[in-house]
Structure formats: structure tokens, C-alpha cells
Design a protein around this motif. Structure first.
Motif, PDB file in Angstrom:
ATOM      1  N   ALA A 100      20.272  -8.223  15.152  1.00  0.00           N
ATOM      2  CA  ALA A 100      19.851  -7.400  16.291  1.00  0.00           C
ATOM      3  C   ALA A 100      20.291  -5.954  16.068  1.00  0.00           C
ATOM      4  O   ALA A 100      21.249  -5.687  15.338  1.00  0.00           O
ATOM      5  CB  ALA A 100      20.462  -7.940  17.575  1.00  0.00           C
ATOM      6  N   PRO A 101      19.580  -4.992  16.697  1.00  0.00           N
ATOM      7  CA  PRO A 101      19.980  -3.583  16.552  1.00  0.00           C
ATOM      8  C   PRO A 101      21.435  -3.372  16.946  1.00  0.00           C
ATOM      9  O   PRO A 101      21.973  -4.064  17.819  1.00  0.00           O
ATOM     10  CB  PRO A 101      19.032  -2.854  17.508  1.00  0.00           C
ATOM     11  CG  PRO A 101      17.841  -3.756  17.621  1.00  0.00           C
ATOM     12  CD  PRO A 101      18.372  -5.155  17.505  1.00  0.00           C
ATOM     13  N   ALA A 102      22.084  -2.399  16.305  1.00  0.00           N
ATOM     14  CA  ALA A 102      23.498  -2.139  16.566  1.00  0.00           C
ATOM     15  C   ALA A 102      23.746  -1.823  18.031  1.00  0.00           C
ATOM     16  O   ALA A 102      24.785  -2.205  18.587  1.00  0.00           O
ATOM     17  CB  ALA A 102      23.986  -0.993  15.681  1.00  0.00           C
ATOM     18  N   SER A 103      22.801  -1.139  18.686  1.00  0.00           N
ATOM     19  CA  SER A 103      22.995  -0.789  20.099  1.00  0.00           C
ATOM     20  C   SER A 103      23.019  -2.036  20.974  1.00  0.00           C
ATOM     21  O   SER A 103      23.757  -2.105  21.964  1.00  0.00           O
ATOM     22  CB  SER A 103      21.896   0.161  20.572  1.00  0.00           C
ATOM     23  OG  SER A 103      20.619  -0.433  20.402  1.00  0.00           O
ATOM     24  N   VAL A 104      22.223  -3.050  20.615  1.00  0.00           N
ATOM     25  CA  VAL A 104      22.218  -4.307  21.368  1.00  0.00           C
ATOM     26  C   VAL A 104      23.556  -5.015  21.214  1.00  0.00           C
ATOM     27  O   VAL A 104      24.165  -5.470  22.199  1.00  0.00           O
ATOM     28  CB  VAL A 104      21.071  -5.220  20.896  1.00  0.00           C
ATOM     29  CG1 VAL A 104      21.196  -6.608  21.510  1.00  0.00           C
ATOM     30  CG2 VAL A 104      19.724  -4.601  21.256  1.00  0.00           C
ATOM     31  N   MET A 105      24.045  -5.109  19.984  1.00  0.00           N
ATOM     32  CA  MET A 105      25.316  -5.796  19.753  1.00  0.00           C
ATOM     33  C   MET A 105      26.473  -5.047  20.420  1.00  0.00           C
ATOM     34  O   MET A 105      27.382  -5.664  20.989  1.00  0.00           O
ATOM     35  CB  MET A 105      25.564  -5.936  18.250  1.00  0.00           C
ATOM     36  CG  MET A 105      24.510  -6.761  17.520  1.00  0.00           C
ATOM     37  SD  MET A 105      24.262  -8.415  18.236  1.00  0.00           S
ATOM     38  CE  MET A 105      25.854  -9.166  17.935  1.00  0.00           C
TER      39      MET A 105
END
Length: 220
Positions: free
Chosen positions: A199-204
Motif C-alpha cells: 500500500a502507498p506509504a501515506s496509507v500505512m
């Protein structure tokens, strides 16, 4: 080790871009909205879209949801962060109960003015503890839980809603719990997301911030 290193990097990540979050409408105001406001205060470059499950037809198919707040059993195929138990209860104002009496059984409850929120199920049926159900003719039917809760505070009758929606009103003396032994068993609540560690870093990073805060709210 890879998970730990990724989490350590994300602790200092500046969140930016757009996050799309989806949840049951009744959980957006008490849970997701205060969380999002906290996160955006710390990360001004982050844009967030909050979408209610009940209005899925308005979700842009070309812009899929990144994170969902889901109750109950989860599909085996989703990645999820467990948050805790989500209690549903019955509540009414002291003013109403002082006039109409405090029900002490399912039969007594059926004789009261009951406020129905169709978003919890179209038919006016309350599922309660130990397999009990109550089918009734609502005195008042309102399509949003926020308005149904306000009606109960104003003395319109007994409402069935999430405990976390009613807890502040209970603390202020505006509502009180009704028939606690008949409350249904709690549902589980989780944050689900796509792609797992891909998943995108912002989601994590958002999940790292959101998970402990939401768990604390469910424990209150």
C-alpha cells in the motif's frame, strides 16, 4: 524486520496527497471525523475524503477507497487492523423515562415509544441479546443516527444506537442506558486496506497513527 523498519520510517513521514476513507455513516462523526481533524492538524498537506457506506453509489469507481472502517466478520482476503469491540445499546432521556417508566423486560420495552433509524436495517426490528428480536411500529423513524439520538435527548422515546454515539450525552446526564441485559453482543471493528505492505506509504503511515487512537476510543 522489514515491517519494523518501514514503521520507523513512517513515524517521521509527512503525510500528503489524498486519502479516501469509508465507514458506516453512524461511525463517521464519533470516530473518523475527530481522528481526521487531528491528523490534518499535524499534516496540513493531507487531503481526506470521508465517504459513508450508505452512499456507495456516490463513490468514484476510478478513485477507490484506501481505508475502510468495517464492523462484523471480515472477508479472508482483506488486510485489516483489529480495533476492538463495538457495543450497541438502548438509550433514553431521564425526562422520558420518568414519565413513561423504565422498562425491565422485552415485553415492557415493546410498550414504549421507540425511535427507529432505518440505516441500521430497513425493517423496524431490533436484534437483542440471546437471540431475542423486537418487531415494532416506530413512533418516530429517522434516517440518520445523529438525528435519532437528538430526538431521544429531547424526550421522544428510546433509541437503539452505538454506545460510543451516546456516551457523551450519558456523561452529561442527557441520556441514560436502558435495559442493559438485553443489549446485543458486541461487533468487532477493524480498519481494512488494500495491497498490504505494498500500500502507498501515506496509507500505512495513516494506519500507524489511526490504529492506537481508535483502539483507545473503543476502550472508553
Amino acid at each position: 524486520m522489514a515491517d519494523a523498519e518501514a514503521n520507523a520510517r513512517q513515524e517521521h513521514l509527512e503525510l500528503s496527497g489524498t486519502l479516501r476513507l469509508q465507514a458506516p455513516q453512524a461511525l463517521i462523526e464519533p470516530l473518523l471525523l475527530p481522528l481526521v481533524l487531528r491528523v490534518q492538524a499535524a499534516h496540513p498537506a493531507l487531503k481526506v475524503y470521508l465517504q459513508a457506506d450508505e452512499y456507495h453509489h456516490l463513490v468514484d469507481a476510478a478513485a477507490p477507497v484506501h481505508i475502510r472502517l468495517m464492523r462484523g466478520s471480515l472477508p479472508e482476503t482483506v488486510y485489516a487492523r483489529s480495533l476492538g469491540d463495538l457495543r450497541t445499546g438502548l438509550f433514553a432521556s431521564s425526562c422520558y423515562l420518568n414519565k413513561a417508566g423504565r422498562p425491565d423486560s422485552l415485553q415492557a420495552l415493546a410498550r414504549h415509544a421507540l425511535i427507529h433509524c432505518p440505516e441500521e436495517g430497513q425493517a423496524p426490528i431490533w436484534r437483542l441479546a440471546e437471540g431475542h428480536t423486537l418487531r415494532f411500529q416506530p413512533r418516530l423513524s429517522i434516517s440518520t443516527s445523529t438525528a435519532a439520538l437528538r430526538a431521544a435527548i429531547e424526550g421522544a422515546g428510546i433509541v437503539r444506537c452505538y454506545h460510543l454515539e451516546a456516551r457523551h450525552a450519558c456523561a452529561q446526564g442527557l441520556l441514560e442506558p436502558v435495559l442493559g441485559p438485553l443489549w446485543p453482543a458486541a461487533d468487532s471493528l477493524a480498519l481494512t486496506y488494500a495491497l498490504g505492505l505494498r500500500a502507498p506509504a501515506s496509507v500505512m503511515a495513516f494506519l500507524e497513527l489511526a490504529t492506537p487512537w481508535l483502539r483507545a476510543q473503543l476502550l472508553d
